[in-house]
Design an enzyme around this catalytic site. Structure first.
Site, mmCIF file in Angstrom:
data_model
loop_
_atom_site.group_PDB
_atom_site.id
_atom_site.type_symbol
_atom_site.label_atom_id
_atom_site.label_comp_id
_atom_site.label_asym_id
_atom_site.label_seq_id
_atom_site.Cartn_x
_atom_site.Cartn_y
_atom_site.Cartn_z
ATOM 1 N N SER A 171 -2.168 0.657 -3.984
ATOM 2 C CA SER A 171 -3.322 1.478 -3.593
ATOM 3 C C SER A 171 -4.902 2.348 -3.945
ATOM 4 C CB SER A 171 -2.031 2.549 -3.578
ATOM 5 O OG SER A 171 -2.933 3.935 -3.200
ATOM 6 N N GLU B 186 0.402 -3.743 4.586
ATOM 7 C CA GLU B 186 -0.780 -2.977 4.843
ATOM 8 C C GLU B 186 -0.873 -1.518 6.334
ATOM 9 O OE1 GLU B 186 -3.016 -0.893 4.204
ATOM 10 O OE2 GLU B 186 -3.938 -1.997 2.467
ATOM 11 N N ASP B 187 -1.235 -1.058 5.843
ATOM 12 C CA ASP B 187 -1.516 -0.251 7.480
ATOM 13 C C ASP B 187 -2.982 -0.287 7.887
ATOM 14 O OD1 ASP B 187 -2.147 1.861 6.184
ATOM 15 O OD2 ASP B 187 -1.828 3.547 7.200
ATOM 16 N N ASP C 238 1.006 -1.276 0.042
ATOM 17 C CA ASP C 238 0.230 0.169 0.308
ATOM 18 C C ASP C 238 1.029 1.253 0.078
ATOM 19 O OD1 ASP C 238 -2.144 1.336 -0.096
ATOM 20 O OD2 ASP C 238 -2.394 1.755 2.632
ATOM 21 N N LEU C 239 0.594 2.204 -0.844
ATOM 22 C CA LEU C 239 1.091 3.618 -0.875
ATOM 23 C C LEU C 239 1.139 4.686 0.675
ATOM 24 C CD1 LEU C 239 3.126 5.098 -1.875
ATOM 25 C CD2 LEU C 239 0.820 6.303 -2.952
ATOM 26 N N ASP C 240 -0.132 5.050 0.775
ATOM 27 C CA ASP C 240 -0.217 6.142 2.333
ATOM 28 C C ASP C 240 0.091 4.885 3.757
ATOM 29 O OD1 ASP C 240 -0.560 7.579 0.616
ATOM 30 O OD2 ASP C 240 -2.630 7.974 1.194
#
Length: 226
Positions: free
Chosen positions: A114, A169-170, A9-11
């Protein structure tokens, strides 16, 4: 399990743009007369722009026409982009670039998965767009996380089976998306919040490929969750 690909994931994983999203959504919420806090902002993690707007409208018990929703979503995005265009490479989260470089050198494929439609711009600002073998973003998917579409498309682009992919992932929705795709998921952040992940680490600082491999070798550390 043989790790053939890692999907990121990005953010919140590679870079923290949450602060920019919060500022943009807060400005929009203020305009709509809706109280919006940093705690409320957590509800928007891993969620598409239009779904995020719906959440904010629900918080304020407000309704808008479809045209108004599009206008406000575009306005939010412009405020956000004004911040993103000022981003620099030093905003990469600690250890992320080093970890990606190491796994690529080992022959493991790398993809971005993302929900952000601004992902290509962000990668360009961070000077890491060439590090990914495949990029799947909000411009290429129709279903938002926890639907697994973004990760399944990433695996397909890499020509790797889902069971050989590890996702980082966050967000809760992102963890669920990874699991729905039949992939192993490593959460980035709080173990209590990301309890559905197969394992959780605080971030990539000091985390290396050997640490990832060890998670799979030690059954006491990593119990894969169905």
């Amino acid at each position: 399990m043989k790790i053939k690909a890692c999907l990121f994931d990005l953010d919140g994983v590679i870079v923290d743009t949450a602060k920019y999203h919060f500022l943009a959504w807060k400005k929009l919420a203020d305009e709509l007369g809706i109280s919006f806090s940093e705690e409320n902002n957590e509800l928007l993690k891993g969620v598409s722009r239009m779904q995020s707007l719906e959440i904010i409208l629900n918080l304020g018990k407000k309704t808008l026409t479809d045209d108004e929703k599009l206008r406000f979503a575009d306005k939010k995005n412009q405020v956000y982009l004004d911040q993103i265009y000022r981003m620099k490479a030093d905003e990469l989260l600690p250890g992320a670039k080093e970890f990606i470089e190491e796994i690529k050198q080992s022959g493991i494929k790398v993809a971005l998965g993302s929900a952000s439609k601004n992902a290509p711009l962000i990668l360009q600002q961070l000077e890491i767009e060439d590090m990914f073998d495949a990029i799947v973003d909000g411009n290429e998917v129709t279903e938002a996380k926890p639907d697994p579409e973004v990760f399944l498309k990433g695996a397909s682009a890499l020509q790797v089976e889902p069971q050989n992919c590890v996702v980082f992932e966050d967000a809760i929705a992102g963890v669920e998306a990874a699991k729905n795709a039949g992939m192993v998921c490593i959460g980035i952040g709080d173990p209590a919040t990301l309890s559905q992940a197969d394992h959780v680490i605080p971030g990539f600082e000091g985390f290396r490929l050997s640490n990832l491999i060890n998670l799979f070798e030690d059954d006491n550390e990593l119990k894969l969750k169905s």
